[in-house]
Design an enzyme around this catalytic site. Sequence first.
Site: not given
Length: 894
Positions: A671, A722, A811, A844
């Site tokens: 990530c 995700f 993030h 994500n």
Amino acid sequence: MVRTTKPKSAERVGKGKVTPMQVAFLVDRYLCDNRFLETRSVFRSEASSLISKSPLREVPCSLIPLDDILNEYISLKEQKVIVDQEKARLDQEKTRVQNLLQGMQDVMNVYNSTAASAPPPPAITSSAAPTAIQVAASTSQPSNSIVVSPLGGAVHHSAPNLMSASLPGNKRVGNFTAPSSTQSVTRKRKSPEVSLGAPPPTSVSSKGVMKKIPRAAAAKGTNYLTFQPSPNTQTPVNNNSVANDSSDLTSTVAKRLCYGPSDMSPPTTNSACPKTPQKQLSPQQEVTPPTNCTILTKERITVSPNKQIGSYTVERSRIVSSFSPVKSSKRDHVKGRLNFDDDDEEATMHSDAPASGDLVSSSYSSGSGSGSEAEVDLFDIDFLNENFPFSEVLGDFDLGCEGITDSCLPQPSDFHMETASGSSPGSVNENLVPDQVVSEFTSTVTEMIQEKDMNTQGSDSMTTVKSITKCLRILSPVEYSASTTFNLNNQLILLPEREREMSSSGMNGVKKQISTRRVANPGKATVLALGKAFPSQVVPQEHLVEGFLRDTKCDDPFIKEKLEHLCKTTTVKTRYTVLSREILDKYPELTTEGSPTIKQRLEIANEAVVEMALEASLGCIKEWGRTVEDITHIVYVSSSEIRLPGGDLYLSAKLGLKSDVNRVMLYFLGCYGGVTGLRVAKDIAENNPGSRVLLTTSETTILGFRPPNKARPYDLVGAALFGDGAAAVIIGADPLPSEAPFMELHYAVQQFVPGTQTVIDGRLTEEGINFKLGRDLPQKIEENIEEFCKKLMGKAGDDSMEFNDMFWTVHPGGPAILNRLETKLKLGREKLECSRRALVDYGNVSSNTILYVMEYMRDELKKKGDGAQEWGLGLAFGPGITFEGLLLRSLAST
Ligand SMILES: CC(C)(COP(=O)(O)OP(=O)(O)OC[C@H]1O[C@@H](n2cnc3c(N)ncnc32)[C@H](O)[C@@H]1OP(=O)(O)O)[C@@H](O)C(=O)NCCC(=O)NCCSC(=O)CC(=O)O
């Protein structure tokens, strides 16, 4: 005194202004002067009727000789021809200039609809849009509107049968009665429909996923089950879509919904720019032309295309001096002496017809004014708007006419160009920032006619001088950080921040601040453009559980309950996924625990990530506005593909980058890879003057998709969290005027937290990637984040700055990470808003996510205008545990 009776109209010759009697007198005089006495005698007898009607029997002595009249007539005719020719030439010039200006306006319109627009969001649309959300039927039943789950064999009449979600690592959602993957990853999002299901059955690509669905088929929608979206609901994605769709930078894909209907409505384009009525320029002051026949016209129009704050100045100075009175009186003199009606002893009278001198001057003197100046704020002009009437404002703007050196025009010996124009047409403001002037058009039209040889009586002479200097200066369309001032020549200039102090203390003339946009520090890397792309399948979170469990043949109520809980608490609303019904049909083994499927997964992923990367890069380059040839380096980030050569090469080739583009591939960083990419791109940009680095990130969760298992609870977190997608940015230092930097990458730091390497543990196996996500990740981040942030902040050089004085581009690994960071650093609730929005809208998306957050932050900073913070932090976390951080400087308007 010469008198005659008023002739009857029937007796008039030609236009009736010269009578036969007058002509007779002229002829008589001509014969007399040349001593054609016999002829004169004959003439007098033959024309006796004319002569006898006159009160005068003899030709008045003062009558001007016919030769002279004819000479003047010929001379004036010649002048008229010259003037007509010149007028025609100027008309041509005017047309040329208007075309040029139209072109400029077109360019500005393009600029307006890209750089000035907010960037588009991911698909999905406003609920208000007139859209039917369509759900694909099973590809095996292309013509009906029933969804069939090929795995369970059940026939469903509702959307939850559809789609899949794929997740990184071990956390994957299954059950993909998804739409055919033949739909392009990169399809335009302008479609009014969000299609949920498979398009008509198409042959499955041997490579798997990303084949494009034929548009016509998609449009017909024969294989779609149509759902009406709730008119009252709108996902945050929708909001963002509407808000950001204008830039058309991202993949504008007609998304297909996975796992059922949603309340999403189709994406809309929002490129409308506010159209502000223009201020009228103040009318020119009318002045009475003096009696000298010199026309000086000077116009300077200086425009700053900065829409935020700007100024538009029109300066017109014209001095019109009429022709020598002698000239007109000469003509009057001629006429007058023929006019037998005039009461004046001198036989002078005014003619109805314009004098020849008027013909020369008429085309220029109409707008005569003096020293007028209009100044209009660009707030009101909306310069970049397509309605900005360039051509109107500029009117008869003359460009490129320096060469009025028409050989037929006599040149005055005593005329000095500088005197007439008042400024050097080619002068460039020496105070302008290098490269700031995009274009400058200056033109001087000088026309000089000196009538020296006219065979006139007395010392009459006619000199016409016309000089028009018009200067259009377009300053950089970049919303440059600058204050505005006028230099000695009264030219508007923009000064970068670092020169402001000088200007405020030492600059002569008027100083006027029109923009306070920040300028990037010299040599510092900046983000110049941004793009993003997503695969076709949309996964509405509320339908994920049912579809995933069905596709993975899982009927465990505990898992179902847990996944349902996580789907809510992750806050994700929509995600996009490469994995589709078509893929699951082709590769059913993907849903079988323990099956060696790495080969199949890579087949799918390798192609998919490059295709998404391509689309994101193209969008980014489009926004950037320069060409692929200008890209000197490429940094490619992905944790979702493995091959040699890597995706960096495939992407470079597909983009048509130069073969000597310098490539860097950043594999399997997880990530934080997006921020690592920014750091690497920054280093490249700052150490290679003139370089432009394309950074592209692209991820799919297909490597880690697998059935749920109680032994791997973290898989469920991944399944709920995700998503897939791609993003791209262009990084470069010392932006050109044509570029629009919005963020400076001021400083970058990477750091790992010792002893935490097992917190995120990814392993490549025959079955794909196993991705173990430790529960303690949020806590580890919380424990170490403050010191890391302070390290970055310290580079801003402002000791008094606090965390809440900055903007935060973080993030969004998951809500728990954001919450802990917020609490630990005592951030205001709004500080992580962009991160939360990105999480809601896309999930994500691993390395991409930071760039999605950055896009939202760009919009936010622009919206805040003067209230926007200058400094910010960009943070991402991943395996290691690794922290990647950037000290950012907003270059948005303040
Ligand atoms: C997942 C959550 C939204 C869930 O929040 P909740 O409000 O539901 O509460 P919670 O934390 O108690 O979690 C709910 C249930 O999920 C379980 N749970 C949570 N995280 C887990 C994990 N990592 N592994 C296994 N189980 C986990 C909890 O034990 C609990 O189960 P029970 O009730 O049975 O006890 C949150 O915990 C969160 O945001 N976690 C961070 C996610 C994360 O690690 N993101 C980083 C991704 S990796 C990344 O971004 C970088 C990279 O990929 O490189």
